[in-house]
Design a protein around this motif. Sequence first.
Motif, PDB file in Angstrom:
ATOM      1  N   GLY A 170       0.798  -1.225   0.000  1.00 38.89           N
ATOM      2  CA  GLY A 170       0.000   0.000   0.000  1.00 38.89           C
ATOM      3  C   GLY A 170       0.824   1.265   0.000  1.00 38.89           C
ATOM      4  N   PRO A 171       1.818   1.401  -0.929  1.00 34.86           N
ATOM      5  CA  PRO A 171       2.530   2.681  -0.998  1.00 34.86           C
ATOM      6  C   PRO A 171       1.537   3.801  -1.272  1.00 34.86           C
ATOM      7  CG  PRO A 171       2.887   1.406  -3.001  1.00 34.86           C
ATOM      8  CD  PRO A 171       2.211   0.495  -2.019  1.00 34.86           C
ATOM      9  N   MET A 172       1.748   4.932  -0.627  1.00 33.01           N
ATOM     10  CA  MET A 172       0.715   5.967  -0.625  1.00 33.01           C
ATOM     11  C   MET A 172       0.857   6.968  -1.763  1.00 33.01           C
ATOM     12  SD  MET A 172       0.363   6.653   3.464  1.00 33.01           S
ATOM     13  CE  MET A 172      -1.217   7.517   3.326  1.00 33.01           C
ATOM     14  N   ALA A 173      -0.274   7.512  -2.151  1.00 36.30           N
ATOM     15  CA  ALA A 173      -0.344   8.567  -3.159  1.00 36.30           C
ATOM     16  C   ALA A 173      -1.536   9.451  -2.814  1.00 36.30           C
ATOM     17  CB  ALA A 173      -0.494   7.978  -4.557  1.00 36.30           C
ATOM     18  N   MET A 174      -1.652  10.565  -3.509  1.00 35.41           N
ATOM     19  CA  MET A 174      -2.795  11.459  -3.316  1.00 35.41           C
ATOM     20  C   MET A 174      -3.715  11.371  -4.531  1.00 35.41           C
ATOM     21  SD  MET A 174      -3.034  15.578  -2.612  1.00 35.41           S
ATOM     22  CE  MET A 174      -2.628  16.020  -4.306  1.00 35.41           C
ATOM     23  N   PHE A 175      -4.912  10.893  -4.311  1.00 36.32           N
ATOM     24  CA  PHE A 175      -5.957  10.917  -5.328  1.00 36.32           C
ATOM     25  C   PHE A 175      -6.662  12.271  -5.202  1.00 36.32           C
ATOM     26  CE2 PHE A 175      -5.054   6.611  -4.120  1.00 36.32           C
ATOM     27  CZ  PHE A 175      -5.118   5.878  -5.291  1.00 36.32           C
ATOM     28  N   TYR A 176      -6.848  12.964  -6.323  1.00 36.20           N
ATOM     29  CA  TYR A 176      -7.485  14.281  -6.237  1.00 36.20           C
ATOM     30  C   TYR A 176      -8.482  14.450  -7.380  1.00 36.20           C
ATOM     31  CZ  TYR A 176      -4.390  15.934 -10.002  1.00 36.20           C
ATOM     32  OH  TYR A 176      -3.738  16.108 -11.205  1.00 36.20           O
ATOM     33  N   ASN A 177      -9.520  15.225  -7.116  1.00 34.88           N
ATOM     34  CA  ASN A 177     -10.568  15.486  -8.094  1.00 34.88           C
ATOM     35  C   ASN A 177     -10.121  16.639  -8.989  1.00 34.88           C
ATOM     36  OD1 ASN A 177     -12.968  16.311  -9.449  1.00 34.88           O
ATOM     37  ND2 ASN A 177     -14.173  15.236  -7.901  1.00 34.88           N
ATOM     38  N   LYS A 178      -9.599  16.305 -10.154  1.00 31.60           N
ATOM     39  CA  LYS A 178      -9.063  17.318 -11.059  1.00 31.60           C
ATOM     40  C   LYS A 178     -10.146  18.281 -11.526  1.00 31.60           C
ATOM     41  CE  LYS A 178      -6.306  17.762 -15.302  1.00 31.60           C
ATOM     42  NZ  LYS A 178      -7.163  18.787 -15.939  1.00 31.60           N
ATOM     43  N   THR A 179     -11.349  17.769 -11.715  1.00 31.67           N
ATOM     44  CA  THR A 179     -12.446  18.633 -12.154  1.00 31.67           C
ATOM     45  C   THR A 179     -12.709  19.723 -11.132  1.00 31.67           C
ATOM     46  OG1 THR A 179     -13.473  16.824 -13.409  1.00 31.67           O
ATOM     47  CG2 THR A 179     -14.885  18.683 -12.791  1.00 31.67           C
ATOM     48  N   VAL A 180     -12.738  19.358  -9.858  1.00 28.22           N
ATOM     49  CA  VAL A 180     -12.954  20.329  -8.781  1.00 28.22           C
ATOM     50  C   VAL A 180     -11.773  21.295  -8.684  1.00 28.22           C
ATOM     51  CG1 VAL A 180     -13.185  20.610  -6.282  1.00 28.22           C
ATOM     52  CG2 VAL A 180     -14.500  18.843  -7.475  1.00 28.22           C
ATOM     53  N   PHE A 181     -10.559  20.762  -8.745  1.00 26.71           N
ATOM     54  CA  PHE A 181      -9.377  21.616  -8.664  1.00 26.71           C
ATOM     55  C   PHE A 181      -9.366  22.625  -9.808  1.00 26.71           C
ATOM     56  CE2 PHE A 181      -5.864  19.933  -5.755  1.00 26.71           C
ATOM     57  CZ  PHE A 181      -6.762  19.390  -4.859  1.00 26.71           C
ATOM     58  N   ASP A 182      -9.657  22.154 -11.018  1.00 29.97           N
ATOM     59  CA  ASP A 182      -9.640  23.049 -12.180  1.00 29.97           C
ATOM     60  C   ASP A 182     -10.732  24.117 -12.071  1.00 29.97           C
ATOM     61  OD1 ASP A 182      -7.544  21.606 -13.197  1.00 29.97           O
ATOM     62  OD2 ASP A 182      -8.720  20.569 -14.730  1.00 29.97           O
ATOM     63  N   GLU A 183     -11.890  23.719 -11.593  1.00 33.89           N
ATOM     64  CA  GLU A 183     -13.012  24.654 -11.468  1.00 33.89           C
ATOM     65  C   GLU A 183     -12.658  25.841 -10.590  1.00 33.89           C
ATOM     66  OE1 GLU A 183     -17.591  24.763  -9.639  1.00 33.89           O
ATOM     67  OE2 GLU A 183     -16.540  22.839  -9.911  1.00 33.89           O
ATOM     68  N   HIS A 184     -11.878  25.596  -9.532  1.00 40.23           N
ATOM     69  CA  HIS A 184     -11.555  26.665  -8.580  1.00 40.23           C
ATOM     70  C   HIS A 184     -10.115  27.170  -8.720  1.00 40.23           C
ATOM     71  CE1 HIS A 184     -15.415  25.972  -6.725  1.00 40.23           C
ATOM     72  NE2 HIS A 184     -15.121  24.707  -6.490  1.00 40.23           N
ATOM     73  N   GLY A 185      -9.431  26.735  -9.777  1.00 42.39           N
ATOM     74  CA  GLY A 185      -8.079  27.228 -10.023  1.00 42.39           C
ATOM     75  C   GLY A 185      -7.078  26.818  -8.966  1.00 42.39           C
ATOM     76  N   ILE A 186      -7.234  25.617  -8.415  1.00 36.43           N
ATOM     77  CA  ILE A 186      -6.357  25.149  -7.340  1.00 36.43           C
ATOM     78  C   ILE A 186      -5.220  24.316  -7.927  1.00 36.43           C
ATOM     79  CG2 ILE A 186      -6.236  23.741  -5.239  1.00 36.43           C
ATOM     80  CD1 ILE A 186      -9.230  24.372  -4.840  1.00 36.43           C
TER      81      ILE A 186
END
Length: 455
Positions: A170-186
């Motif tokens: 279980g090596p770790m990574a960050m799953f992120y919602n690109k759609t949400v990030f892009d929507e708010h310019g994050i």
Amino acid sequence: MRITRLPDRPRRRRAAAAPSLRGALGCALTLGLALTACGGGGGSGSEGSPEDVEAALEEGGTITVWAWEPTLEQVARDFEEAHPGVTVDLVNAGTANDQYTALQNAIDAGRGVPDVAQIEYYALGQFALAESVADLTGFGADSLDGTFTQGPWNSVQAGDGIFGLPMDSGPMAMFYNKTVFDEHGIEVPETWDEYVEAARQLHDADPSAYIAADAGDAGFTTSLIWQAGGKPYTVEDTTISIDFTDEGSQRYAELFQQLIDEELVTDIAGWSDEWYQALGDGTIATLVTGAWMPANFESGVPGAAGDWRVAPMPQWEEGGTASAENGGSSLAIPEASGNKALAYAFVEYATAGEGVQTRVDQGAFPATTAQLESEEFLNTEFEYFGGQRANEIFAESAANVVEGWQYLPYQVYANSVFNDTVGQAYVSGTTLAEGLRDWQEACERYGSEQGFTIE
């Protein structure tokens, strides 16, 4: 093959009830990740031989395997096809906590013990210390040195003994919602300080959205401390030291206290229906967890396909590459098994033989270096993650797991009291630092009651 199963459960890490350890402390327990050794291991010592394994396959018979991992179903079918005289009775006795409780009850009762049991790395030491699992060295497990990545391989060893074979990691990574990030310019955060800033930016832009769900989880907490370089547990023979005031632990507590105090994380319980819904509708924007998660996204959040991506987990130091493990399981053979040689044949097939690729093809994340280094594995495109070659990130994470981490030899118990201590920071005025202190005290009391020397 007969399959006995309860409803499907996600692959994850949970706290479990603790078997008593008092009777095992006549042995010394020296272990890379906290196991025991009594002349080489917890249990009655190494037994059997590779020749016994071959003879058992020729003779055939039935073995009972307790596991919740769904990819083992096809592995069991293939194993039976390769060895027509063998029957595998695959039983889902529950996930983690439920299975460990059932397994300990069967061991205590002296009946109904399976021949093979799936046991997560953090819990394996407790069963080895209680002399409940067999040393597999005699069957040839030591010849597999180099087959697995170092973290999982270390986690199944104790002194000269090997008490399971790594099934996944279980090596770790960050799953992120690109759609949400892009929507708010994050921007995708590369450090934990940037992660806090991203959390603020997101919640300011949409008060109904949160950077993560965090209601308190023992596995996540220890993994973050691990990545930060913390070493709160020190195990030397029967002497144990617990210190959650070390630098890594305090780094974790200070940063995540900001997220709690500023209400930047939601307290939705992980693995609940509400949690899956929040991952799907943008309420939860990131999930930092193990590389075994993609299959759960695909099955639990199908409507968000294409929205999510994978990135390296944020770093405590700018430019760093440190990672940690979160989850992952071994296949172990209970000492009470009456068919250890045949059980070992199945365990080796599933973890180091042809069964590995079968599991990888169904979404499992391997612990074997051959798969992790193969071009086919690294170049796999995940349609769910927009065609991203996520295995490249996972494999890099596996190679950068911080060395030197130890679990308590009663980590199962420790995790079971997490919500009564650290978890209070999410539901009361208790701080994470205070909760870690309370967790330390509770674990020290238990260790002392079990006969350990606590320093």
